[in-house]
Design a protein around this motif. Structure first.
Motif, PDB file in Angstrom:
ATOM      1  N   ARG A 218       3.935 -75.072 116.870  1.00 23.44           N
ATOM      2  CA  ARG A 218       2.688 -75.036 117.646  1.00 23.44           C
ATOM      3  C   ARG A 218       2.526 -76.260 118.522  1.00 23.44           C
ATOM      4  NH1 ARG A 218      -2.718 -73.455 114.510  1.00 23.44           N
ATOM      5  NH2 ARG A 218      -3.462 -74.690 116.249  1.00 23.44           N
ATOM      6  N   ALA A 219       3.088 -77.375 118.044  1.00 20.18           N
ATOM      7  CA  ALA A 219       2.947 -78.647 118.760  1.00 20.18           C
ATOM      8  C   ALA A 219       4.050 -78.820 119.800  1.00 20.18           C
ATOM      9  CB  ALA A 219       2.961 -79.801 117.757  1.00 20.18           C
ATOM     10  N   ARG A 220       4.683 -77.715 120.210  1.00 18.01           N
ATOM     11  CA  ARG A 220       5.807 -77.818 121.143  1.00 18.01           C
ATOM     12  C   ARG A 220       5.410 -78.568 122.405  1.00 18.01           C
ATOM     13  NH1 ARG A 220       9.131 -72.570 122.517  1.00 18.01           N
ATOM     14  NH2 ARG A 220       7.697 -72.667 124.253  1.00 18.01           N
ATOM     15  N   GLY A 221       6.258 -79.473 122.807  1.00 20.17           N
ATOM     16  CA  GLY A 221       5.939 -80.284 123.989  1.00 20.17           C
ATOM     17  C   GLY A 221       5.232 -81.565 123.591  1.00 20.17           C
ATOM     18  N   LEU A 222       4.699 -81.608 122.357  1.00 25.21           N
ATOM     19  CA  LEU A 222       4.058 -82.841 121.876  1.00 25.21           C
ATOM     20  C   LEU A 222       5.060 -83.647 121.046  1.00 25.21           C
ATOM     21  CD1 LEU A 222       0.591 -81.516 120.649  1.00 25.21           C
ATOM     22  CD2 LEU A 222       1.189 -82.477 122.878  1.00 25.21           C
ATOM     23  N   ARG A 223       4.808 -84.951 120.983  1.00 29.49           N
ATOM     24  CA  ARG A 223       5.678 -85.788 120.160  1.00 29.49           C
ATOM     25  C   ARG A 223       5.105 -85.875 118.747  1.00 29.49           C
ATOM     26  NH1 ARG A 223       5.298 -90.039 124.781  1.00 29.49           N
ATOM     27  NH2 ARG A 223       3.237 -89.112 124.536  1.00 29.49           N
ATOM     28  N   VAL A 224       5.873 -85.409 117.783  1.00 28.96           N
ATOM     29  CA  VAL A 224       5.399 -85.238 116.412  1.00 28.96           C
ATOM     30  C   VAL A 224       5.985 -86.305 115.491  1.00 28.96           C
ATOM     31  CG1 VAL A 224       5.496 -83.701 114.405  1.00 28.96           C
ATOM     32  CG2 VAL A 224       5.121 -82.750 116.692  1.00 28.96           C
ATOM     33  N   ALA A 225       5.138 -86.850 114.616  1.00 33.21           N
ATOM     34  CA  ALA A 225       5.643 -87.677 113.508  1.00 33.21           C
ATOM     35  C   ALA A 225       5.553 -86.842 112.245  1.00 33.21           C
ATOM     36  CB  ALA A 225       4.823 -88.944 113.363  1.00 33.21           C
ATOM     37  N   LEU A 226       6.587 -86.880 111.440  1.00 30.01           N
ATOM     38  CA  LEU A 226       6.622 -86.163 110.165  1.00 30.01           C
ATOM     39  C   LEU A 226       6.466 -87.198 109.055  1.00 30.01           C
ATOM     40  CD1 LEU A 226       7.104 -83.285 109.078  1.00 30.01           C
ATOM     41  CD2 LEU A 226       9.540 -83.838 109.015  1.00 30.01           C
ATOM     42  N   VAL A 227       5.466 -86.974 108.171  1.00 31.43           N
ATOM     43  CA  VAL A 227       5.107 -87.970 107.155  1.00 31.43           C
ATOM     44  C   VAL A 227       4.977 -87.278 105.800  1.00 31.43           C
ATOM     45  CG1 VAL A 227       3.415 -89.762 106.541  1.00 31.43           C
ATOM     46  CG2 VAL A 227       3.671 -89.069 108.947  1.00 31.43           C
ATOM     47  N   GLY A 228       5.423 -87.916 104.707  1.00 36.97           N
ATOM     48  CA  GLY A 228       5.190 -87.313 103.396  1.00 36.97           C
ATOM     49  C   GLY A 228       6.160 -87.770 102.339  1.00 36.97           C
ATOM     50  N   PRO A 229       6.198 -87.043 101.207  1.00 43.16           N
ATOM     51  CA  PRO A 229       7.135 -87.378 100.127  1.00 43.16           C
ATOM     52  C   PRO A 229       8.565 -87.242 100.634  1.00 43.16           C
ATOM     53  CG  PRO A 229       5.596 -85.640  99.458  1.00 43.16           C
ATOM     54  CD  PRO A 229       5.396 -85.852 100.909  1.00 43.16           C
ATOM     55  N   ASP A 230       9.446 -88.129 100.195  1.00 45.05           N
ATOM     56  CA  ASP A 230      10.843 -88.160 100.655  1.00 45.05           C
ATOM     57  C   ASP A 230      11.489 -86.768 100.648  1.00 45.05           C
ATOM     58  OD1 ASP A 230      10.396 -90.839 100.684  1.00 45.05           O
ATOM     59  OD2 ASP A 230      11.699 -91.308  98.962  1.00 45.05           O
TER      60      ASP A 230
ATOM     61  N   LEU B  42      14.126 -78.226 110.715  1.00 45.60           N
ATOM     62  CA  LEU B  42      13.776 -78.396 112.135  1.00 45.60           C
ATOM     63  C   LEU B  42      15.036 -78.664 112.949  1.00 45.60           C
ATOM     64  CD1 LEU B  42      10.531 -80.558 111.823  1.00 45.60           C
ATOM     65  CD2 LEU B  42      10.690 -78.169 112.559  1.00 45.60           C
ATOM     66  N   ARG B  43      15.894 -79.503 112.392  1.00 46.69           N
ATOM     67  CA  ARG B  43      17.129 -79.859 113.087  1.00 46.69           C
ATOM     68  C   ARG B  43      17.989 -78.613 113.337  1.00 46.69           C
ATOM     69  NH1 ARG B  43      18.416 -84.384 109.850  1.00 46.69           N
ATOM     70  NH2 ARG B  43      16.575 -85.320 110.809  1.00 46.69           N
ATOM     71  N   LEU B  44      18.031 -77.727 112.342  1.00 53.56           N
ATOM     72  CA  LEU B  44      18.798 -76.487 112.496  1.00 53.56           C
ATOM     73  C   LEU B  44      18.253 -75.640 113.646  1.00 53.56           C
ATOM     74  CD1 LEU B  44      19.356 -75.476 108.753  1.00 53.56           C
ATOM     75  CD2 LEU B  44      21.011 -76.455 110.355  1.00 53.56           C
ATOM     76  N   ARG B  45      16.955 -75.826 113.938  1.00 56.09           N
ATOM     77  CA  ARG B  45      16.356 -75.094 115.055  1.00 56.09           C
ATOM     78  C   ARG B  45      16.383 -75.904 116.349  1.00 56.09           C
ATOM     79  NH1 ARG B  45      11.369 -71.814 112.774  1.00 56.09           N
ATOM     80  NH2 ARG B  45      12.243 -71.279 110.766  1.00 56.09           N
ATOM     81  N   GLY B  46      17.066 -77.029 116.285  1.00 56.86           N
ATOM     82  CA  GLY B  46      17.185 -77.853 117.486  1.00 56.86           C
ATOM     83  C   GLY B  46      15.949 -78.681 117.780  1.00 56.86           C
ATOM     84  N   VAL B  47      15.104 -78.880 116.768  1.00 62.53           N
ATOM     85  CA  VAL B  47      13.882 -79.683 116.968  1.00 62.53           C
ATOM     86  C   VAL B  47      14.033 -81.019 116.246  1.00 62.53           C
ATOM     87  CG1 VAL B  47      11.383 -79.782 116.591  1.00 62.53           C
ATOM     88  CG2 VAL B  47      12.487 -77.594 117.074  1.00 62.53           C
ATOM     89  N   GLU B  48      13.735 -82.105 116.937  1.00 61.56           N
ATOM     90  CA  GLU B  48      13.847 -83.439 116.342  1.00 61.56           C
ATOM     91  C   GLU B  48      12.478 -84.120 116.416  1.00 61.56           C
ATOM     92  OE1 GLU B  48      15.941 -85.795 114.163  1.00 61.56           O
ATOM     93  OE2 GLU B  48      17.207 -84.411 115.309  1.00 61.56           O
ATOM     94  N   PRO B  49      11.870 -84.445 115.251  1.00 64.30           N
ATOM     95  CA  PRO B  49      10.594 -85.164 115.316  1.00 64.30           C
ATOM     96  C   PRO B  49      10.769 -86.517 116.020  1.00 64.30           C
ATOM     97  CG  PRO B  49      11.053 -84.427 113.075  1.00 64.30           C
ATOM     98  CD  PRO B  49      12.299 -84.203 113.880  1.00 64.30           C
ATOM     99  N   ALA B  50       9.713 -86.990 116.677  1.00 64.59           N
ATOM    100  CA  ALA B  50       9.788 -88.283 117.372  1.00 64.59           C
ATOM    101  C   ALA B  50       9.862 -89.432 116.362  1.00 64.59           C
ATOM    102  CB  ALA B  50       8.578 -88.456 118.287  1.00 64.59           C
ATOM    103  N   ALA B  51       9.303 -89.225 115.174  1.00 58.22           N
ATOM    104  CA  ALA B  51       9.373 -90.256 114.128  1.00 58.22           C
ATOM    105  C   ALA B  51       9.288 -89.593 112.767  1.00 58.22           C
ATOM    106  CB  ALA B  51       8.235 -91.259 114.286  1.00 58.22           C
ATOM    107  N   ILE B  52       9.938 -90.204 111.784  1.00 53.41           N
ATOM    108  CA  ILE B  52       9.900 -89.690 110.409  1.00 53.41           C
ATOM    109  C   ILE B  52       9.488 -90.836 109.486  1.00 53.41           C
ATOM    110  CG2 ILE B  52      11.332 -88.887 108.483  1.00 53.41           C
ATOM    111  CD1 ILE B  52      12.872 -87.164 110.424  1.00 53.41           C
ATOM    112  N   PHE B  53       8.477 -90.592 108.654  1.00 54.82           N
ATOM    113  CA  PHE B  53       8.050 -91.595 107.678  1.00 54.82           C
ATOM    114  C   PHE B  53       8.184 -91.010 106.286  1.00 54.82           C
ATOM    115  CE2 PHE B  53       5.798 -92.820 111.528  1.00 54.82           C
ATOM    116  CZ  PHE B  53       6.034 -94.183 111.555  1.00 54.82           C
ATOM    117  N   ARG B  54       9.170 -91.517 105.533  1.00 52.98           N
ATOM    118  CA  ARG B  54       9.319 -91.120 104.130  1.00 52.98           C
ATOM    119  C   ARG B  54       8.467 -92.077 103.316  1.00 52.98           C
ATOM    120  NH1 ARG B  54      14.143 -91.655 102.049  1.00 52.98           N
ATOM    121  NH2 ARG B  54      14.948 -89.632 101.448  1.00 52.98           N
ATOM    122  N   LEU B  55       7.401 -91.549 102.688  1.00 49.17           N
ATOM    123  CA  LEU B  55       6.445 -92.431 102.004  1.00 49.17           C
ATOM    124  C   LEU B  55       6.875 -92.818 100.602  1.00 49.17           C
ATOM    125  CD1 LEU B  55       2.892 -91.138 103.020  1.00 49.17           C
ATOM    126  CD2 LEU B  55       4.111 -93.161 103.811  1.00 49.17           C
TER     127      LEU B  55
END
Ligand code: AMP
Ligand code: MG
Length: 367
Positions: free
Chosen positions: A275-287, A297-310
């Motif tokens: 839904r957030a296509r075109g927006l820069r997304v950060a993915l945050v949560g449990p490792d 996401l990667r398998l679908r060719g989507v790469e989050p702009a940032a990843i935070f493993r909490l």
């Protein structure tokens, strides 16, 4: 000591060893408190913004600096049981908890004594009291020789400060003294329990788990939906419950599904990213959950702009410690349009993590 001049004024900044804080800095800060000044200081939970709890003019400055609504009362910090007795009635039930858990990250709501100014309790007949365990906090209150009212040292509504650096940035020298002892231990605010009600009510989850309190009290504790961050009640149990808290500037979407329901979480997260296509997304949560979602996401060719493993699902103390720092970091990156956050189990300090996330979230999905 360094004297800093910033946007809003000048202040004294002391960098302290949390285990062996410099006596002179503590004495100086205590003197400032006794004169009605404001001191920001570390505790084992988050940094506090302190004033003499018995001086209404000093306490009023806390509300000014934070932009805090006047109907949201302050926690009173003490350095001894004797000092606690000067501000509150301490029933036998409270003593059971005090004996085992003070000093520590537990705040008790108790019947107030008349010396406590109305501004501190927001006019309530109760007062919230805690004895902090952090050496700097405990020694500061002891040296001041009086109770110290202190909320978290952030502008109202924003993520709480868990390092001296956060405080220096947030407060912009609107206080007289800042004691900087690096990072705090727990990273989320104290557990608050109201002992004036039967059964006792959890007002805010924190580092001390409900299960521990129930064992010591030999009594069930009421955990209302508000304590889980679930609904802003029309008539809140505690004044602070009706306000938005902890929120970064970046919109935060919380996937609020039981963390065991991995498939549903992944599905909801992938849908939100789409839904957030075109927006820069950060993915945050449990490792573990972040890794699965990122892979799909990667398998679908989507790469989050940032990843935070909490931190790992099995140890939510790690996530608690990183939580506020991460919310701040997302804003600091300056290139994130939306953060999608995955859920933690509501056990132990995980309940506190989910409470903060629900309050910080602009939207919840998958519930
Ligand atoms: P803060 O110190 O900013 O983390 O917030 C302190 C919290 O304690 C707020 O949520 C207040 O609503 C709560 N609190 C303080 N005093 C009382 C009281 N007498 N009764 C219920 N809640 C209180
Ligand atoms: Mg706060």
């Amino acid at each position: 000591m360094s004297l800093a001049s910033m946007g809003k004024g000048s202040c004294e900044i002391y960098r302290l060893d949390p285990e062996r804080p410099d006596r002179r800095a503590i004495e100086r800060a205590a003197e400032v408190l006794r004169r009605g000044g404001l001191v920001a200081f570390p505790t084992e939970t988050v940094y506090g913004l302190g004033a003499d709890a018995l001086n209404p003019r000093a306490a009023a400055r806390i509300f000014e600096v934070k932009g805090r609504p006047p109907d949201n009362p302050l926690i009173v910090h003490v350095s001894s049981l004797e000092m606690a007795r000067t501000v509150a009635e301490i029933p036998g039930k409270a003593l059971r908890l005090v004996e085992k858990l003070w000093p520590g990250p537990l705040t008790l709501v108790l019947p107030r004594k008349p010396v406590v100014p109305d501004i501190v309790t927001a006019g309530l007949e109760t007062v919230a009291v805690r004895m902090p365990a952090h050496k700097v906090a405990l020694e500061l209150v002891k040296a001041a020789g009086r109770p110290v009212a202190a909320p978290s040292a952030n502008p109202s509504g924003r993520p709480s400060p868990t390092s001296g650096e956060h405080v220096i940035r947030d407060l912009d020298c609107m206080v007289d003294v800042i004691l900087d002892a690096g990072e705090t231990y727990f990273g989320v605010e104290s557990t608050i329990i109201d002992l004036t009600r039967t059964p006792p009510v959890l007002l805010r989850p924190g580092p001390i788990p409900v299960e521990v309190l129930e064992r010591l009290l030999e009594e069930k504790i009421l955990v209302p939906p508000e304590a889980r961050g679930l609904r802003a009640a029309d008539r809140p149990l505690a004044p602070g419950m009706k306000y938005r808290h902890y929120a970064p500037d970046t919109p935060l979407i919380l996937v609020d599904t039981s963390p065991g329901a991995v498939e549903r979480i992944v599905e909801a997260a992938v849908r939100e990213v789409a839904r957030a296509r075109g927006l820069r997304v950060a993915l945050v949560g449990p490792d573990e959950l972040v890794d699965v979602v990122a892979l799909l996401l990667r398998l679908r060719g989507v790469e989050p702009a940032a990843i935070f493993r909490l931190g790992p699902l099995a140890d939510t103390t790690v996530a608690a410690r990183r939580l506020f720092k991460t919310l701040r970091r997302i804003d600091e990156l300056g290139n994130i349009d939306v953060a999608i956050v995955l859920p933690f189990p509501e056990r132990g300090i995980g309940l506190a993590v989910m409470n903060r996330l629900r309050k910080a979230a602009s939207r919840r999905v998958g519930a």
